[in-house]
Write a protein that holds these residues in place. Structure first.
Motif, PDB file in Angstrom:
ATOM      1  N   ILE A  27      36.805  39.699  38.628  1.00  0.00           N
ATOM      2  CA  ILE A  27      35.458  39.782  39.190  1.00  0.00           C
ATOM      3  C   ILE A  27      34.523  39.212  38.132  1.00  0.00           C
ATOM      4  O   ILE A  27      34.417  39.756  37.022  1.00  0.00           O
ATOM      5  CB  ILE A  27      35.087  41.246  39.508  1.00  0.00           C
ATOM      6  N   GLY A  31      31.869  34.220  40.167  1.00  0.00           N
ATOM      7  CA  GLY A  31      32.759  34.388  41.317  1.00  0.00           C
ATOM      8  C   GLY A  31      33.837  33.350  41.438  1.00  0.00           C
ATOM      9  O   GLY A  31      34.310  33.077  42.552  1.00  0.00           O
ATOM     10  N   TYR A  35      35.633  36.579  43.804  1.00  0.00           N
ATOM     11  CA  TYR A  35      35.055  37.921  43.749  1.00  0.00           C
ATOM     12  C   TYR A  35      33.883  37.923  42.777  1.00  0.00           C
ATOM     13  O   TYR A  35      34.058  38.149  41.578  1.00  0.00           O
ATOM     14  CB  TYR A  35      36.103  38.947  43.323  1.00  0.00           C
ATOM     15  N   TYR A  42      32.169  47.119  44.805  1.00  0.00           N
ATOM     16  CA  TYR A  42      33.512  47.462  44.334  1.00  0.00           C
ATOM     17  C   TYR A  42      33.606  48.937  43.923  1.00  0.00           C
ATOM     18  O   TYR A  42      32.608  49.581  43.625  1.00  0.00           O
ATOM     19  CB  TYR A  42      33.885  46.582  43.130  1.00  0.00           C
ATOM     20  N   ASP A 123      37.899  46.150  46.463  1.00  0.00           N
ATOM     21  CA  ASP A 123      36.786  45.561  47.210  1.00  0.00           C
ATOM     22  C   ASP A 123      36.515  46.455  48.417  1.00  0.00           C
ATOM     23  O   ASP A 123      37.327  46.534  49.341  1.00  0.00           O
ATOM     24  CB  ASP A 123      37.175  44.147  47.645  1.00  0.00           C
ATOM     25  N   VAL A 130      41.499  44.352  44.128  1.00  0.00           N
ATOM     26  CA  VAL A 130      41.147  43.073  43.509  1.00  0.00           C
ATOM     27  C   VAL A 130      41.996  42.860  42.264  1.00  0.00           C
ATOM     28  O   VAL A 130      42.608  41.811  42.090  1.00  0.00           O
ATOM     29  CB  VAL A 130      39.652  43.022  43.132  1.00  0.00           C
TER      30      VAL A 130
END
Length: 345
Positions: A27, A31, A35, A42, A123, A130
């Protein structure tokens, strides 16, 4: 065969081997893995029993990311399938709506057959995991989530010190963080003794390093201190006896004991530690080591609150920043699971 809840196995020589095939999706602020950093999107799933998850809890606290990244806490025990949300009403995580963290893994990877571990970031909109790459998670919280750090958040991974932090982290992981497991799960006498000597040789090295400086790298708390702390705080409660790491207790290693108490008494460290969960996890889950599942009553925790004297070495715990505020009421460790709730009889 891999234990899916821990991601570990014993190799043919009897040496403990940790499955290091983590989900490495990141993350990030830009992105680039699909993510992007988004507040509220999250959920960080942890267990307070787990040292690897404890790192993420501490870093999230120190950086003040509570509003940006919600916290789901699994219970202290698990079976071979998965960690469960048995602390929540009905045994269901109130945000993700699942009973087991494995459900988030399977939502993204049906039939996932590697370690279903914590910490993991999920997520929320899709219910899909994730990442469970615990080493990268904390680094990304420091570097990629900067826009949502609290005012006064410390720099736990300062760029000028990253090479030294990484080098210290590498040997501490190999010999200490994972070293206690290599002792505890060794399948042969030779494998155990090799892990034992490697562990205590490194603890001696750390004692010498910390004898003249308050923190592991530089004069402030960094990622390196977080990673060492979560092993040290479990040492006497679990690793000394349960994992046969018994040359000395932490309380018998003066420099490391003072260093650990210094961090424990620093806001963001000791207030994340749940000794009840720690002991229940190791002694009740590892039935191959502790067949009865009996959990020890000790050790006495009062010593964690005694003066440490490390302030005489100087150092600035938070650098130019400030301590985090007290934990949120819904994230506070029960007093009876901490030194504050233990009154000597």
């Amino acid at each position: 065969m891999v234990d899916t809840a821990t991601g570990s196995y014993a190799n043919p020589a009897g040496a403990y081997t940790r499955d290091s095939n983590y989900i490495t999706t990141r993350i990030t602020a830009d992105g680039h893995d699909g993510y992007p950093v988004e507040p509220g999107r999250y959920r960080l799933v942890v267990s307070r029993a787990c040292p690897w998850a404890n790192r993420a809890i501490i870093v999230r606290r120190l950086l003040g990311l509570e509003e940006a990244l919600s916290l789901g806490v699994c219970g202290p025990t698990h079976d071979k399938r998965s960690w469960t949300f048995d602390l929540d009403p009905g045994g269901v995580d109130p945000v993700l709506g699942i009973e087991r963290i494995q459900d988030a893994y399977f939502a993204r990877f049906p039939g996932y057959d590697r370690g279903i571990t914590v910490p993991a970031i999920v997520d929320v909109p899709t219910g899909q995991v994730v990442t469970n790459d615990y080493a990268q998670i904390t680094l990304d919280l420091s570097t990629e989530w900067r826009a949502y750090h609290r005012p006064g958040a410390p720099d736990l991974y300062p760029e000028p010190l990253r090479a030294e932090i990484d080098a210290v982290n590498e040997v501490v992981y190999a010999d200490v963080n994972n070293g206690v497991y290599r002792c505890g799960f060794a399948g042969t006498q030779q494998a155990y003794e090799e892990a034992y000597h490697r562990l205590f040789d490194r603890l001696d090295w750390l004692s010498a390093r910390l004898a003249g400086q308050r923190y592991l790298v530089g004069d402030t708390i960094t990622e390196a201190d977080v990673r060492l702390f979560t092993t040290l705080v479990r040492f006497d409660a679990v690793y000394h006896g349960h994992f046969k790491c018994n040359r000395q207790k932490l309380t018998e290693m003066p420099v490391l004991w003072a260093y650990a108490r210094d961090l424990f008494q620093t806001p963001g460290f000791g207030d994340t530690v749940d000794f009840d969960h720690i002991k229940r996890h190791y002694y009740q889950v590892h039935r191959d080591i502790n067949p009865t599942g009996v959990v020890p009553v000790g050790p006495d925790l009062a010593g964690w609150l005694t003066p440490h004297g490390r302030e005489t070495l100087g150092g600035r715990p938070f650098g130019d920043g400030t301590p985090p505020p007290p934990p949120r009421p819904d994230e506070t460790v029960p007093a009876e699971h901490t030194p504050l709730g233990r009154v000597p009889r």
